[in-house]
Design a protein around this motif. Sequence first.
Motif, PDB file in Angstrom:
ATOM      1  N   UNK A 186       0.823  -1.204   0.000  1.00 39.17           N
ATOM      2  CA  UNK A 186       0.000   0.000   0.000  1.00 39.17           C
ATOM      3  C   UNK A 186       0.862   1.261   0.000  1.00 39.17           C
ATOM      4  N   UNK A 187       1.960   1.233   0.734  1.00 38.35           N
ATOM      5  CA  UNK A 187       2.863   2.390   0.749  1.00 38.35           C
ATOM      6  C   UNK A 187       3.499   2.588  -0.621  1.00 38.35           C
ATOM      7  N   UNK A 188       3.841   1.495  -1.286  1.00 32.96           N
ATOM      8  CA  UNK A 188       4.451   1.599  -2.603  1.00 32.96           C
ATOM      9  C   UNK A 188       3.442   2.003  -3.689  1.00 32.96           C
ATOM     10  N   UNK A 189       2.161   1.753  -3.448  1.00 30.90           N
ATOM     11  CA  UNK A 189       1.096   2.187  -4.362  1.00 30.90           C
ATOM     12  C   UNK A 189       0.059   2.959  -3.551  1.00 30.90           C
ATOM     13  N   UNK A 190       0.408   4.173  -3.138  1.00 30.74           N
ATOM     14  CA  UNK A 190      -0.377   4.876  -2.120  1.00 30.74           C
ATOM     15  C   UNK A 190      -1.756   5.344  -2.573  1.00 30.74           C
TER      16      UNK A 190
END
Length: 213
Positions: A186-190
């Motif tokens: 999720x952090x990498x695809x915020x």
Amino acid sequence: MTNVLVLGAAGHIAKFARQDLLDNSDVKITDYLRRANRLQVINADRESVIEGDTTDQPTLEKALKNIDIVYANLAGSNIEQQAKSIVATMDKQQVKRLIWISTLGIYDEVPGEFGKWNHSMLDGGYLQTYGAAAKVLETSDLDYTIIRPAWLSNNDEVDYELTQKGEPFKGTEVSRKSIGVLVSRLIQKPTTEIKSSLGVNKPNTDGNKPAWY
């Protein structure tokens, strides 16, 4: 380069999330926790540490400087108060993206005998306080994602499926590593799963309670 603030950075799930981010991205991490001596920094070139409480808004405000994403891996009977402090301080610092670890059952979404068992284990304050904290996020203007894990195991595996708020919860268990990797993704695809509340379980673990009970 994305800058992430990890609240409750010494937690087991947070350790898996940090490791996956360091292995699979160029994210820079600020670790935030009440007792810094509990944390083992994985990569000193990309991690920094701030000691503080999430209800200490002046310290949290400083920690949020230049932060793009906040990941909260928190616990405690004051979890609702922590949520209010974090939302207020993020608003003040104009940080919008929040990933929040909660628990299954806060919407009474766990069906059948497992749902009854989960209530018997978590009623008496836990479900109520975590549900109240989730409501703080859901009534905010933040771009939040709430994660509701099944009962957590220490299995060395990444194997999970998702349900959305309003859908019956599936399964009974999931590994901490799976939740950490989900957070990392999720952090990498915020921009994914904005304003979502995700139930997370290992597939094919349906039952009246987790296998180890």
